[in-house]
Design an enzyme around this catalytic site. Structure first.
Site, PDB file in Angstrom:
ATOM      1  N   ARG A  54       0.931  -1.492   0.235  1.00 25.91           N
ATOM      2  CA  ARG A  54      -0.302  -0.520  -0.552  1.00 25.91           C
ATOM      3  C   ARG A  54       0.960   1.253  -0.229  1.00 25.91           C
ATOM      4  O   ARG A  54       0.880   2.298  -0.390  1.00 25.91           O
ATOM      5  CB  ARG A  54      -1.099  -0.161   0.889  1.00 25.91           C
ATOM      6  CG  ARG A  54      -0.587  -0.239   2.946  1.00 25.91           C
ATOM      7  CD  ARG A  54      -1.689  -0.551   3.228  1.00 25.91           C
ATOM      8  NE  ARG A  54      -1.117  -2.161   3.603  1.00 25.91           N
ATOM      9  CZ  ARG A  54      -1.990  -3.137   3.376  1.00 25.91           C
ATOM     10  NH1 ARG A  54      -3.051  -2.901   2.879  1.00 25.91           N
ATOM     11  NH2 ARG A  54      -1.814  -4.011   3.054  1.00 25.91           N
ATOM     12  N   THR A  55       2.091   0.989   0.653  1.00 28.23           N
ATOM     13  CA  THR A  55       2.606   2.335   0.908  1.00 28.23           C
ATOM     14  C   THR A  55       3.723   2.988  -0.762  1.00 28.23           C
ATOM     15  O   THR A  55       2.662   3.759  -1.098  1.00 28.23           O
ATOM     16  CB  THR A  55       3.868   2.645   1.808  1.00 28.23           C
ATOM     17  OG1 THR A  55       2.871   2.303   3.057  1.00 28.23           O
ATOM     18  CG2 THR A  55       5.011   4.024   2.206  1.00 28.23           C
ATOM     19  N   LYS A  82      23.859  -6.750  -6.223  1.00 28.49           N
ATOM     20  CA  LYS A  82      25.753  -6.787  -6.470  1.00 28.49           C
ATOM     21  C   LYS A  82      26.156  -6.490  -5.262  1.00 28.49           C
ATOM     22  O   LYS A  82      27.807  -6.688  -4.789  1.00 28.49           O
ATOM     23  CB  LYS A  82      26.368  -6.864  -7.844  1.00 28.49           C
ATOM     24  CG  LYS A  82      25.196  -7.042  -9.201  1.00 28.49           C
ATOM     25  CD  LYS A  82      25.474  -6.374 -10.057  1.00 28.49           C
ATOM     26  CE  LYS A  82      25.388  -6.224 -11.299  1.00 28.49           C
ATOM     27  NZ  LYS A  82      25.034  -5.610 -12.827  1.00 28.49           N
ATOM     28  N   ARG A 104      12.316   3.516   2.472  1.00 27.68           N
ATOM     29  CA  ARG A 104      11.851   2.756   3.282  1.00 27.68           C
ATOM     30  C   ARG A 104      12.991   1.526   3.281  1.00 27.68           C
ATOM     31  O   ARG A 104      13.928   1.199   2.446  1.00 27.68           O
ATOM     32  CB  ARG A 104      10.425   2.106   2.955  1.00 27.68           C
ATOM     33  CG  ARG A 104      10.386   0.221   3.745  1.00 27.68           C
ATOM     34  CD  ARG A 104       9.277   0.306   3.559  1.00 27.68           C
ATOM     35  NE  ARG A 104       8.414   0.791   3.458  1.00 27.68           N
ATOM     36  CZ  ARG A 104       6.923   0.240   4.329  1.00 27.68           C
ATOM     37  NH1 ARG A 104       6.580  -1.281   4.435  1.00 27.68           N
ATOM     38  NH2 ARG A 104       5.590   1.038   5.063  1.00 27.68           N
ATOM     39  N   HIS A 132       6.933   6.245  10.595  1.00 24.59           N
ATOM     40  CA  HIS A 132       6.607   6.187   9.504  1.00 24.59           C
ATOM     41  C   HIS A 132       5.433   7.209   9.054  1.00 24.59           C
ATOM     42  O   HIS A 132       3.886   7.211   9.511  1.00 24.59           O
ATOM     43  CB  HIS A 132       5.754   4.867   9.277  1.00 24.59           C
ATOM     44  CG  HIS A 132       4.780   4.611   8.292  1.00 24.59           C
ATOM     45  ND1 HIS A 132       4.816   5.091   6.446  1.00 24.59           N
ATOM     46  CD2 HIS A 132       4.211   2.926   7.757  1.00 24.59           C
ATOM     47  CE1 HIS A 132       4.410   4.832   6.190  1.00 24.59           C
ATOM     48  NE2 HIS A 132       3.689   3.246   6.436  1.00 24.59           N
TER      49      HIS A 132
HETATM   50  C1  NCD Z   1       3.218  -0.719   8.130  1.00 23.83           C
HETATM   51  C2  NCD Z   1       4.401  -0.569   7.393  1.00 23.83           C
HETATM   52  O1  NCD Z   1       5.390  -1.659   6.932  1.00 23.83           O
HETATM   53  O2  NCD Z   1       4.912  -0.463   8.328  1.00 23.83           O
HETATM   54  N1  NCD Z   1       2.408  -1.316   6.728  1.00 23.83           N
HETATM   55  C3  NCD Z   1       2.454   0.005   6.193  1.00 23.83           C
HETATM   56  O3  NCD Z   1       2.847   0.664   5.348  1.00 23.83           O
HETATM   57  N2  NCD Z   1       0.711   0.884   6.191  1.00 23.83           N
HETATM   58  C4  NCD Z   1       2.681  -1.590   9.172  1.00 23.83           C
HETATM   59  C5  NCD Z   1       3.042  -3.338   8.676  1.00 23.83           C
HETATM   60  O4  NCD Z   1       3.846  -3.408   8.488  1.00 23.83           O
HETATM   61  O5  NCD Z   1       2.979  -4.269  10.336  1.00 23.83           O
END
Ligand code: NCD
Length: 318
Positions: A54-55, A82, A104, A132
């Site tokens: 989703r992100t 690599k 991320r 986040h």
């Molecule tokens: C979260 C994440 O990856 O930090 N999900 C998200 O971004 N909606 C939470 C999770 O992984 O539980």
């Protein structure tokens, strides 16, 4: 604002500013053609060292709706395999001419490190167990839609707080907007120190649910647990899962939230996730408009004009 690394970068005023701008982008998202030229000519790249559905898709939709170009990077099929370092990878991407990198990474602090190496804007899309911020912003926006204001609202954040960057940012954001936050978890699933966290702590979910306005359920982060932090998942669900029976304890007006992805049947029962008090899908759809607001604030030519003038300008050209 040059980067969005932490909710603390925004504070209450900054969060309110993002919320106000998000209102306009929700309007854009509801148009038959949900696209405006606000970031035409800008390029946004994703640097995702961890899996995400989703992100990443939400940032991508946001960038495209603002007419930015996007560059996708997935670690699995890149030179990282690599042995290329984070610094080399990031600087290589920047050298191709990007205006923002959305990152991320499994390690806390990586987005801050990138700001030392790069000139472009950096957006934290999740760093380790730390923060986040855009998830917290979309959560605030969803709550604001339902309650108008978060001032004095009681929010219970339940489950695996220890490994949750969502909790890290949500606590900061909810508290900044005046909500009272209670963490509900077994001691083993709380961070080692809660010093400086503006929260109360409880181990009794049933008691907390009867008076809360929001039950915010966290995913049990099984991939981040290398030791047995709970006796068994069944035991965890029995004490800290939002089961159908337990959800009946909530006041009528209370909402259920979850950042996704859900472990149905562990931290939340499928029936509760689908119930009328669940706003889990609204969280996802608000995520796109919130990320449009963030990208616009970082890259939009409207800076530093007052934000209220932006939507009109956008509407005229859109
Ligand atoms: C979260 C994440 O990856 O930090 N999900 C998200 O971004 N909606 C939470 C999770 O992984 O539980």
């Amino acid at each position: 604002m040059r980067h969005l690394l932490s909710i603390d970068d925004l504070g209450r005023d900054g969060i309110e500013e993002v919320m106000a701008l998000t209102d306009s982008f929700v309007e854009v998202s509801n148009r038959p053609i949900p696209k405006v030229p606000a970031l035409r000519g800008k390029t946004v790249a994703w640097l995702f060292y961890e899996d995400s559905t989703r992100t990443r898709l939400s940032f991508e939709a946001a960038a495209r709706r603002l007419s930015a170009d996007t560059m996708n990077f997935s670690v699995g099929s890149s030179s990282v395999k690599k042995g290329e370092s984070l610094r080399d990878t990031a600087q290589t991407i920047q050298a191709m001419g990007v205006d923002a990198i959305v990152v991320r990474h499994g390690s806390a602090g990586v987005p801050w490190q990138l700001t030392r190496w790069l000139d472009c804007a950096v957006v934290n899309a999740g760093d380790g167990w730390h923060e986040h911020p855009t998830q917290a912003l979309l959560d605030c926006y969803t709550l604001r839609e339902h309650f108008g204001s978060l001032e004095g609202r009681r929010i219970a954040i339940v489950g695996d707080v220890k490994h949750s960057r969502v909790a890290g940012s949500d606590v900061r954001a909810f508290a900044a907007l005046g909500a009272e936050v209670t963490l509900v978890a077994p001691p083993t699933l709380l961070p080692a120190s809660l010093e400086g966290w503006p929260v109360q702590v409880s181990h009794d979910l049933d008691a907390v649910l009867t008076t809360t306005d929001v039950a915010y359920m966290l995913r049990m982060q099984l991939e981040r647990q290398d030791e047995a932090l709970v006796p068994s998942l069944r035991e965890f669900t029995a004490c800290f899962g939002l089961t159908v029976d337990r959800a009946r304890l909530l006041p009528d007006h209370a909402l259920v939230m979850h950042p996704g992805p859900m472990n149905r049947g562990i931290e939340i029962a499928a029936e509760v996730a689908e119930s009328t008090r669940s706003v889990i899908r609204q969280q996802v759809s608000n995520g796109v408009a919130v990320r449009m607001a963030v990208l616009f604030l970082l890259l939009g030519s409207g800076r530093p004009e007052p934000i209220v003038t932006v939507p009109e300008e956008v509407a005229v050209h859109g």
